[in-house]
Design a protein around this motif. Structure first.
Motif, PDB file in Angstrom:
ATOM      1  N   TYR A   1      -3.581   7.407  -3.751  1.00 25.06           N
ATOM      2  CA  TYR A   1      -2.848   8.678  -3.696  1.00 25.06           C
ATOM      3  C   TYR A   1      -1.352   8.487  -4.029  1.00 25.06           C
ATOM      4  N   GLN A   2      -0.774   7.620  -3.848  1.00 18.25           N
ATOM      5  CA  GLN A   2       0.796   7.319  -4.060  1.00 18.25           C
ATOM      6  C   GLN A   2       0.986   6.547  -5.480  1.00 18.25           C
TER       7      GLN A   2
ATOM      8  N   LYS B   1      -6.944   4.312  -0.094  1.00 15.97           N
ATOM      9  CA  LYS B   1      -6.042   5.412   0.132  1.00 15.97           C
ATOM     10  C   LYS B   1      -4.642   5.168  -0.732  1.00 15.97           C
ATOM     11  N   MET B   2      -4.328   3.813  -0.758  1.00 15.15           N
ATOM     12  CA  MET B   2      -2.951   3.816  -1.488  1.00 15.15           C
ATOM     13  C   MET B   2      -2.859   4.342  -3.037  1.00 15.15           C
TER      14      MET B   2
ATOM     15  N   ARG C   1       1.035  -1.207  -0.135  1.00 15.78           N
ATOM     16  CA  ARG C   1      -0.062  -0.155   0.120  1.00 15.78           C
ATOM     17  C   ARG C   1       0.884   1.294  -0.032  1.00 15.78           C
ATOM     18  N   LYS C   2       2.128   1.078  -0.094  1.00 16.93           N
ATOM     19  CA  LYS C   2       3.150   2.260  -0.037  1.00 16.93           C
ATOM     20  C   LYS C   2       4.112   1.963  -1.057  1.00 16.93           C
ATOM     21  N   TYR C   3       4.109   3.068  -2.343  1.00 16.79           N
ATOM     22  CA  TYR C   3       4.802   3.282  -3.400  1.00 16.79           C
ATOM     23  C   TYR C   3       5.735   4.266  -3.448  1.00 16.79           C
ATOM     24  N   LYS C   4       6.837   3.927  -4.332  1.00 14.94           N
ATOM     25  CA  LYS C   4       7.831   4.905  -4.588  1.00 14.94           C
ATOM     26  C   LYS C   4       7.272   5.776  -5.599  1.00 14.94           C
ATOM     27  N   ASP C   5       7.932   6.848  -5.686  1.00 16.39           N
ATOM     28  CA  ASP C   5       7.474   7.773  -6.742  1.00 16.39           C
ATOM     29  C   ASP C   5       8.362   7.492  -8.039  1.00 16.39           C
TER      30      ASP C   5
ATOM     31  N   ALA D   1       7.437   0.636  -1.466  1.00 20.48           N
ATOM     32  CA  ALA D   1       8.206   1.432  -0.457  1.00 20.48           C
ATOM     33  C   ALA D   1       7.885   0.899   0.825  1.00 20.48           C
ATOM     34  N   GLU D   2       7.604  -0.294   0.997  1.00 18.18           N
ATOM     35  CA  GLU D   2       7.719  -1.139   2.117  1.00 18.18           C
ATOM     36  C   GLU D   2       7.819  -2.500   1.818  1.00 18.18           C
TER      37      GLU D   2
ATOM     38  N   CYS E   1      -1.974  -4.056  -4.602  1.00 18.79           N
ATOM     39  CA  CYS E   1      -3.192  -4.306  -3.961  1.00 18.79           C
ATOM     40  C   CYS E   1      -4.369  -4.429  -4.465  1.00 18.79           C
TER      41      CYS E   1
END
Length: 168
Positions: A70-71, A67-68, A14-18, A150-151, A114
């Motif tokens: 957004y990234q 919400k993930m 749920r967390k990603y790099k740009d 990113a996780e 996800c």
């Protein structure tokens, strides 16, 4: 990587790099979805690759579990085509199989993903259909967020012997 290892190690990210995902990888991930099994081999799916940040933001604003987005640099909306499969239950099953192939293929390429459920929630289905101006025959089933992770997540132990019974 071994397929079985990939099945056990893949996690919801749920967390990603740009960082953008190359087109050739995205195409391969979607191709994997198209190779899923389907009822009577009807392959009733339709895939919409969403890269528009404003659309991703609107979905993230609306969906309680999105919400993930957004990234995420992009997402794949997996839809069922009612013209190709008129039984909604089979349509959802076929698209779920395609979604699983997408998740596993993404993991194979080092892409985090996800699964964000749309179907069977009518309010989510209607929101997505209206936002994306989908044809009436397309039923949104699942949205898969994609991005470079990113996780990191550990593999949990999920084999539960008590949920297995052998009949002789």
């Amino acid at each position: 990587m071994d397929l079985f290892e990939g099945i056990l190690k893949r996690r919801s990210i749920r967390k990603y790099k740009d960082k953008e995902i190359p087109e050739e990888i995205l195409k391969k991930i979607i191709e994997a979805g198209m190779y899923a099994p389907s009822s009577s081999n009807k392959r009733p799916w339709f895939f919409l690759l969403i890269k528009n940040k404003e659309i991703l933001k609107k979905i993230a604003d609306y969906h309680p579990y999105g919400k993930m987005l957004y990234q995420a640099p992009c997402a794949i909306l997996v839809c069922g085509n009612k013209k190709l499969q008129n039984l909604e239950g089979y349509l959802a099953l076929d698209c779920a199989a395609a979604t699983q192939n997408i998740l596993l293929s993404a993991f194979n390429y080092g892409i985090g993903s996800c699964w964000v459920a749309v179907y069977p929630r009518e309010e989510r289905i209607n929101f997505i259909k209206n936002l994306l101006n989908l044809e009436e025959n397309l039923l949104p089933i699942a949205l898969v967020s994609l991005g470079y992770p990113a996780e990191e997540k550990e593999k949990p132990e999920r084999f539960e012997e008590e949920k297995l019974k052998t009949l002789f």
